[in-house]
Design an enzyme around this catalytic site. Sequence first.
Site, PDB file in Angstrom:
ATOM      1  N   ASP A 110       1.091  -0.944  -0.161  1.00  0.00           N
ATOM      2  CA  ASP A 110       0.021   0.027   0.011  1.00  0.00           C
ATOM      3  C   ASP A 110       0.845   1.242  -0.112  1.00  0.00           C
ATOM      4  O   ASP A 110       1.764   1.465   0.893  1.00  0.00           O
ATOM      5  CB  ASP A 110      -0.641   0.138   1.287  1.00  0.00           C
ATOM      6  CG  ASP A 110      -1.860   1.082   1.290  1.00  0.00           C
ATOM      7  OD1 ASP A 110      -1.680   2.051   0.662  1.00  0.00           O
ATOM      8  OD2 ASP A 110      -2.742   1.074   2.028  1.00  0.00           O
ATOM      9  N   SER A 142       0.433  11.738 -16.159  1.00  0.00           N
ATOM     10  CA  SER A 142      -0.583  11.744 -17.091  1.00  0.00           C
ATOM     11  C   SER A 142      -0.716  12.981 -18.038  1.00  0.00           C
ATOM     12  O   SER A 142       0.193  13.973 -17.601  1.00  0.00           O
ATOM     13  CB  SER A 142      -1.767  11.847 -15.981  1.00  0.00           C
ATOM     14  OG  SER A 142      -2.949  12.534 -16.848  1.00  0.00           O
ATOM     15  N   TYR A 198      -6.697  15.829  -9.628  1.00  0.00           N
ATOM     16  CA  TYR A 198      -5.948  14.903 -10.214  1.00  0.00           C
ATOM     17  C   TYR A 198      -4.977  15.595 -10.967  1.00  0.00           C
ATOM     18  O   TYR A 198      -3.615  15.226 -10.822  1.00  0.00           O
ATOM     19  CB  TYR A 198      -6.843  14.001 -10.884  1.00  0.00           C
ATOM     20  CG  TYR A 198      -6.358  13.138 -11.594  1.00  0.00           C
ATOM     21  CD1 TYR A 198      -5.978  11.864 -10.932  1.00  0.00           C
ATOM     22  CD2 TYR A 198      -5.995  13.154 -12.952  1.00  0.00           C
ATOM     23  CE1 TYR A 198      -5.244  10.892 -11.712  1.00  0.00           C
ATOM     24  CE2 TYR A 198      -5.446  12.113 -13.659  1.00  0.00           C
ATOM     25  CZ  TYR A 198      -4.836  10.933 -13.169  1.00  0.00           C
ATOM     26  OH  TYR A 198      -4.292  10.177 -13.724  1.00  0.00           O
ATOM     27  N   LYS A 230      -0.604  15.216 -10.595  1.00  0.00           N
ATOM     28  CA  LYS A 230       0.188  14.717 -11.872  1.00  0.00           C
ATOM     29  C   LYS A 230       1.110  15.605 -12.054  1.00  0.00           C
ATOM     30  O   LYS A 230       2.204  15.556 -12.643  1.00  0.00           O
ATOM     31  CB  LYS A 230      -0.724  14.301 -12.943  1.00  0.00           C
ATOM     32  CG  LYS A 230      -1.499  12.927 -12.435  1.00  0.00           C
ATOM     33  CD  LYS A 230      -0.688  11.616 -12.433  1.00  0.00           C
ATOM     34  CE  LYS A 230      -1.480  10.449 -12.142  1.00  0.00           C
ATOM     35  NZ  LYS A 230      -0.493   9.285 -11.782  1.00  0.00           N
TER      36      LYS A 230
HETATM   37  P1  NDP Z   1      -6.492   0.802 -12.357  1.00  0.00           P
HETATM   38  O1  NDP Z   1      -7.372   1.401 -11.536  1.00  0.00           O
HETATM   39  O2  NDP Z   1      -6.770  -0.223 -13.474  1.00  0.00           O
HETATM   40  O3  NDP Z   1      -5.175   0.528 -11.637  1.00  0.00           O
HETATM   41  C1  NDP Z   1      -4.629   0.977 -10.490  1.00  0.00           C
HETATM   42  C2  NDP Z   1      -3.565   0.135  -9.911  1.00  0.00           C
HETATM   43  O4  NDP Z   1      -3.161   1.270  -8.507  1.00  0.00           O
HETATM   44  C3  NDP Z   1      -4.273  -1.096  -9.283  1.00  0.00           C
HETATM   45  O5  NDP Z   1      -3.204  -2.017  -9.471  1.00  0.00           O
HETATM   46  C4  NDP Z   1      -4.351  -0.842  -7.792  1.00  0.00           C
HETATM   47  O6  NDP Z   1      -3.765  -1.986  -6.858  1.00  0.00           O
HETATM   48  C5  NDP Z   1      -3.188   0.274  -7.398  1.00  0.00           C
HETATM   49  N1  NDP Z   1      -3.503   1.135  -6.318  1.00  0.00           N
HETATM   50  C6  NDP Z   1      -4.203   1.954  -6.064  1.00  0.00           C
HETATM   51  N2  NDP Z   1      -4.211   2.499  -4.882  1.00  0.00           N
HETATM   52  C7  NDP Z   1      -3.158   1.925  -4.429  1.00  0.00           C
HETATM   53  C8  NDP Z   1      -2.294   2.028  -3.067  1.00  0.00           C
HETATM   54  N3  NDP Z   1      -2.761   3.107  -2.222  1.00  0.00           N
HETATM   55  N4  NDP Z   1      -1.300   1.477  -2.838  1.00  0.00           N
HETATM   56  C9  NDP Z   1      -0.727   0.290  -3.632  1.00  0.00           C
HETATM   57  N5  NDP Z   1      -1.251   0.196  -5.050  1.00  0.00           N
HETATM   58  C10 NDP Z   1      -2.530   0.922  -5.300  1.00  0.00           C
HETATM   59  O7  NDP Z   1      -5.955   2.199 -13.275  1.00  0.00           O
HETATM   60  P2  NDP Z   1      -4.935   2.393 -14.402  1.00  0.00           P
HETATM   61  O8  NDP Z   1      -4.042   1.263 -14.744  1.00  0.00           O
HETATM   62  O9  NDP Z   1      -5.692   3.251 -15.353  1.00  0.00           O
HETATM   63  O10 NDP Z   1      -3.824   3.487 -13.448  1.00  0.00           O
HETATM   64  C11 NDP Z   1      -2.625   3.105 -13.442  1.00  0.00           C
HETATM   65  C12 NDP Z   1      -1.815   4.565 -13.521  1.00  0.00           C
HETATM   66  O11 NDP Z   1      -2.182   5.208 -14.447  1.00  0.00           O
HETATM   67  C13 NDP Z   1      -2.368   5.579 -12.324  1.00  0.00           C
HETATM   68  O12 NDP Z   1      -1.366   6.350 -11.870  1.00  0.00           O
HETATM   69  C14 NDP Z   1      -3.205   6.613 -13.188  1.00  0.00           C
HETATM   70  O13 NDP Z   1      -3.223   7.978 -12.646  1.00  0.00           O
HETATM   71  C15 NDP Z   1      -2.516   6.665 -14.468  1.00  0.00           C
HETATM   72  N6  NDP Z   1      -3.141   7.145 -15.644  1.00  0.00           N
HETATM   73  C16 NDP Z   1      -4.425   6.385 -16.141  1.00  0.00           C
HETATM   74  C17 NDP Z   1      -4.993   6.923 -17.341  1.00  0.00           C
HETATM   75  C18 NDP Z   1      -6.463   6.081 -17.697  1.00  0.00           C
HETATM   76  O14 NDP Z   1      -7.162   6.831 -18.442  1.00  0.00           O
HETATM   77  N7  NDP Z   1      -6.678   5.026 -17.275  1.00  0.00           N
HETATM   78  C19 NDP Z   1      -4.587   8.157 -17.969  1.00  0.00           C
HETATM   79  C20 NDP Z   1      -3.403   8.629 -17.481  1.00  0.00           C
HETATM   80  C21 NDP Z   1      -2.671   8.091 -16.259  1.00  0.00           C
HETATM   81  P3  NDP Z   1      -4.691  -2.674  -5.910  1.00  0.00           P
HETATM   82  O15 NDP Z   1      -6.178  -2.061  -5.859  1.00  0.00           O
HETATM   83  O16 NDP Z   1      -4.775  -4.189  -6.220  1.00  0.00           O
HETATM   84  O17 NDP Z   1      -3.880  -2.387  -4.734  1.00  0.00           O
END
Ligand code: NDP
Length: 271
Positions: free
Chosen positions: A53, A133, A146, A150
Amino acid sequence: MTSNTPIALVTGASSGIGEATAKRLEQAGYKVYGTSRRGAQAAQGTIRMLALDVTNDTSVAAAVSELIRLEGHIDLLVNNAGIGIAPAGAEESSIEQAQALFDTNFFGLMRMTRAVLPHMRRQGSGRIINIGSILGVVPMPYIALYAASKHAVEGYSEALDHELRTRGIRVAVIEPAFTKTAFEANTIEPDATLDEYRSVRARLTQVFSQSMASADDPDVVARVVLKAARAARPKLRYPAGVAAGRLSLLRAFAPAGILDAGIRKNLQLNN
Ligand code: NDP
C-alpha cells in the site's frame, strides 16, 4: 536465472496499465515483481506479487526489503499505482480528500522512490519510471485535484532526474491520455458536492465515459514504459498514445488561447 537478469518492480500491477507493463517487461526479459494491496491474491500469470500500500510507510519499506532480500538489487522501479477522482468542481473535495489523493498519486510515488534510492545509489545504476498523465502537462477543468497531483509528479521527476543522473540513475515520466482500464470504476467521488455543479458534473461524467470507450489499450502505455526503460539516453517525458502526443505538442507550441478554447470545446463547456 542469472544475476544479470534485470529486476523490475511495478506498483499497482493487479490491473490496467500496471498489469500490462509488468507483462510487457517480463516478455522483454526483466524479472518482474508486481504489487497489489491484496498481495499474492492478485497474482496475474507468472508475475510475482508483493503486498504494497503506497500510502503506508511500513508497507513500502517491507515490500522493498523483501525484493532486495530475494534479488539483492533493483534495476527498474515503475511507479504506477494511482487513483482518480470523478469530475467535479475543485471546491467539491474536502482538504482531507485532496490529501488522500496526493497521498497515493504523489507521496506514494515519493515513498517508493525514497525506499529504492539507497539501493540504486549503492549499485551506481537504476531507472525510475513514473506514470504521470497528460493532465500533468495540460490541466483540465473539473479534474483539478488529479491534475495537480500529476503536475507534482512532473515537477518531482524533472528535479530528481537532474539530481540523480550523475549517480547512474535516470528518471522519466510517462504521460498517458485516456486508457481503457479499471481507472474510471476506481475513481473516488467528491465528498463536498454543491448543487451549483450538479449539471456540469453529470455532463462531464458522460463526456469522460465516452472518451473512455474509445481510449487506448493499456499496452500502448506499457510499450512506452519499455522504451523508456531500455533507452540508452532516456528522455524525461514520454507522452503515450496519439491523443497525449497531440496535447503535448499543443502545450509546447500552440498559443495558449488556442489550447484553452480547444479544451472548452472538447469538454463541451459553453461558457
Ligand atoms: P487501475 O485502477 O486499473 O489500476 C490502479 C492500480 O493502482 C491497481 O493495480 C491498484 O492496485 C493500484 N493502487 C491503487 N491505490 C493503491 C495504493 N494505495 N497502494 C498501492 N497500489 C494502489 O488504473 P490504471 O491502470 O488506469 O492506472 C494506473 C496509473 O495510470 C495511475 O497512476 C493513473 O493515474 C495513470 N493514468 C491512467 C489513465 C487512464 O485513463 N486509465 C490516464 C493517465 C494516467 P490494488 O487495488 O490491487 O492495490
